[in-house]
Design a protein around this motif. Sequence first.
Motif, PDB file in Angstrom:
ATOM      1  N   SER A  42      50.556 -15.735 -10.500  1.00  0.00           N
ATOM      2  CA  SER A  42      51.445 -16.848 -10.842  1.00  0.00           C
ATOM      3  C   SER A  42      51.760 -17.642  -9.587  1.00  0.00           C
ATOM      4  O   SER A  42      51.613 -17.170  -8.442  1.00  0.00           O
ATOM      5  CB  SER A  42      52.736 -16.318 -11.470  1.00  0.00           C
ATOM      6  OG  SER A  42      53.379 -15.449 -10.578  1.00  0.00           O
TER       7      SER A  42
ATOM      8  N   LYS B  26      54.672 -18.549  -8.542  1.00  0.00           N
ATOM      9  CA  LYS B  26      55.869 -18.100  -7.830  1.00  0.00           C
ATOM     10  C   LYS B  26      55.575 -16.923  -6.899  1.00  0.00           C
ATOM     11  O   LYS B  26      56.176 -16.778  -5.850  1.00  0.00           O
ATOM     12  CB  LYS B  26      56.941 -17.709  -8.848  1.00  0.00           C
ATOM     13  CG  LYS B  26      57.430 -18.886  -9.660  1.00  0.00           C
ATOM     14  CD  LYS B  26      58.527 -18.448 -10.632  1.00  0.00           C
ATOM     15  CE  LYS B  26      59.037 -19.620 -11.448  1.00  0.00           C
ATOM     16  NZ  LYS B  26      60.093 -19.222 -12.400  1.00  0.00           N
ATOM     17  N   LYS B  27      54.654 -16.069  -7.311  1.00  0.00           N
ATOM     18  CA  LYS B  27      54.399 -14.865  -6.540  1.00  0.00           C
ATOM     19  C   LYS B  27      53.415 -15.105  -5.404  1.00  0.00           C
ATOM     20  O   LYS B  27      53.477 -14.477  -4.362  1.00  0.00           O
ATOM     21  CB  LYS B  27      53.875 -13.762  -7.452  1.00  0.00           C
ATOM     22  CG  LYS B  27      54.890 -13.320  -8.490  1.00  0.00           C
ATOM     23  CD  LYS B  27      54.321 -12.215  -9.371  1.00  0.00           C
ATOM     24  CE  LYS B  27      55.343 -11.784 -10.418  1.00  0.00           C
ATOM     25  NZ  LYS B  27      54.788 -10.713 -11.298  1.00  0.00           N
TER      26      LYS B  27
ATOM     27  N   LYS C  78      52.987 -18.194 -27.352  1.00  0.00           N
ATOM     28  CA  LYS C  78      53.201 -18.092 -25.914  1.00  0.00           C
ATOM     29  C   LYS C  78      51.901 -17.668 -25.246  1.00  0.00           C
ATOM     30  O   LYS C  78      51.188 -16.798 -25.732  1.00  0.00           O
ATOM     31  CB  LYS C  78      54.301 -17.066 -25.620  1.00  0.00           C
ATOM     32  CG  LYS C  78      55.659 -17.476 -26.150  1.00  0.00           C
ATOM     33  CD  LYS C  78      56.708 -16.436 -25.797  1.00  0.00           C
ATOM     34  CE  LYS C  78      58.085 -16.823 -26.327  1.00  0.00           C
ATOM     35  NZ  LYS C  78      59.116 -15.809 -25.988  1.00  0.00           N
ATOM     36  N   LEU C  79      51.603 -18.292 -24.118  1.00  0.00           N
ATOM     37  CA  LEU C  79      50.407 -17.960 -23.358  1.00  0.00           C
ATOM     38  C   LEU C  79      50.620 -16.659 -22.594  1.00  0.00           C
ATOM     39  O   LEU C  79      51.749 -16.375 -22.144  1.00  0.00           O
ATOM     40  CB  LEU C  79      50.063 -19.081 -22.377  1.00  0.00           C
ATOM     41  CG  LEU C  79      49.681 -20.425 -22.999  1.00  0.00           C
ATOM     42  CD1 LEU C  79      49.508 -21.461 -21.908  1.00  0.00           C
ATOM     43  CD2 LEU C  79      48.412 -20.284 -23.816  1.00  0.00           C
ATOM     44  N   PRO C  80      49.596 -15.884 -22.446  1.00  0.00           N
ATOM     45  CA  PRO C  80      49.776 -14.645 -21.666  1.00  0.00           C
ATOM     46  C   PRO C  80      50.002 -14.955 -20.195  1.00  0.00           C
ATOM     47  O   PRO C  80      49.455 -15.920 -19.638  1.00  0.00           O
ATOM     48  CB  PRO C  80      48.463 -13.902 -21.892  1.00  0.00           C
ATOM     49  CG  PRO C  80      47.483 -14.965 -22.216  1.00  0.00           C
ATOM     50  CD  PRO C  80      48.241 -16.017 -22.970  1.00  0.00           C
ATOM     51  N   GLU C  81      50.821 -14.181 -19.578  1.00  0.00           N
ATOM     52  CA  GLU C  81      51.136 -14.380 -18.166  1.00  0.00           C
ATOM     53  C   GLU C  81      49.920 -14.023 -17.305  1.00  0.00           C
ATOM     54  O   GLU C  81      49.276 -12.992 -17.513  1.00  0.00           O
ATOM     55  CB  GLU C  81      52.328 -13.508 -17.767  1.00  0.00           C
ATOM     56  CG  GLU C  81      53.616 -13.915 -18.467  1.00  0.00           C
ATOM     57  CD  GLU C  81      54.795 -13.081 -17.987  1.00  0.00           C
ATOM     58  OE1 GLU C  81      54.556 -12.203 -17.141  1.00  0.00           O
ATOM     59  OE2 GLU C  81      55.924 -13.325 -18.458  1.00  0.00           O
ATOM     60  N   SER C  82      49.598 -14.928 -16.377  1.00  0.00           N
ATOM     61  CA  SER C  82      48.463 -14.696 -15.489  1.00  0.00           C
ATOM     62  C   SER C  82      48.832 -13.716 -14.394  1.00  0.00           C
ATOM     63  O   SER C  82      50.012 -13.522 -14.069  1.00  0.00           O
ATOM     64  CB  SER C  82      48.003 -16.023 -14.872  1.00  0.00           C
ATOM     65  OG  SER C  82      49.056 -16.592 -14.125  1.00  0.00           O
ATOM     66  N   GLU C  83      47.811 -13.101 -13.841  1.00  0.00           N
ATOM     67  CA  GLU C  83      48.052 -12.105 -12.799  1.00  0.00           C
ATOM     68  C   GLU C  83      48.564 -12.757 -11.519  1.00  0.00           C
ATOM     69  O   GLU C  83      49.398 -12.192 -10.807  1.00  0.00           O
ATOM     70  CB  GLU C  83      46.771 -11.328 -12.526  1.00  0.00           C
ATOM     71  CG  GLU C  83      46.267 -10.541 -13.730  1.00  0.00           C
ATOM     72  CD  GLU C  83      44.988  -9.809 -13.414  1.00  0.00           C
ATOM     73  OE1 GLU C  83      44.513  -9.955 -12.263  1.00  0.00           O
ATOM     74  OE2 GLU C  83      44.480  -9.095 -14.314  1.00  0.00           O
TER      75      GLU C  83
END
Length: 256
Positions: A79, A81-82, A72-77
């Motif tokens: 995104s 959606k935000k 799984k790729l790390p979640e970016s700061e």
Amino acid sequence: MSDIIYPKESVYNIIPREETPTSKPPRYVSKFRPTVLQENNSKKDLRRTMGPSEVEVPSPGQYLKKHSKEPKLPESEFSLKKTKCTCTAKKPQVPARTDNPPIIRTKRDFLKTVECGVPKKPQPVSVDSHKGHKQHLETSGLVPKYIKKKDFGKIPEYLQQRSEEERRAQEEYDDFVREQREQNAMKHLSDEERQAVLKGLKSNWDKLHHEYQGLSLIIDTPSKKAHKQRLEEAMEELKTDIDLLQRFKTIYISQH
């Protein structure tokens, strides 16, 4: 011992003799036996079952789930959606009346430029098979571009160096042959030297002939026969050398 001294049919054998019982020595027992037994018993129950004796049983809720082992790729700061689309860049200013309007090219203008443009020249190729296989003429080797180089037609440096080495080796060999020929050259014998050698040979022949004339008339022993034969051979050899020197005026002698 008694059997050896006295035979079996003896009066002394009538008296019965006491039999002494033979006692066996005690059985050998190693002093390390208790230690060996203790070590064997201590290591007997270590691996009675496969694997360790106590194993943690997994719970029913920790089963293998679908796509659980995929990376799984790390979640970016930031995104999608935000983040919100906020236009912070300034728009260009309204053009003034004195500015030239921008030129907008249409499909018709493009066709006009294509029709009026210079056609592209075809790239020269070389066809080398009846099936139409072709390659660029520049890389095919048919264009004489190598004759325009500065060093075209010149002998390479490594060939010049090799020729120089061959020439130097040939000169050294010729000098060596010349020296050997001069060393092995034959010496010309002058007339005075030839007469001196001839005189010495004749004097030697006279001495041997005088000794030969002094032999006894009766030669009956092997030593006398061998001495006579030796004198005859020496006289014959001297006679051959004398004839050779008298026959030829020019004589060459090897220096070795």
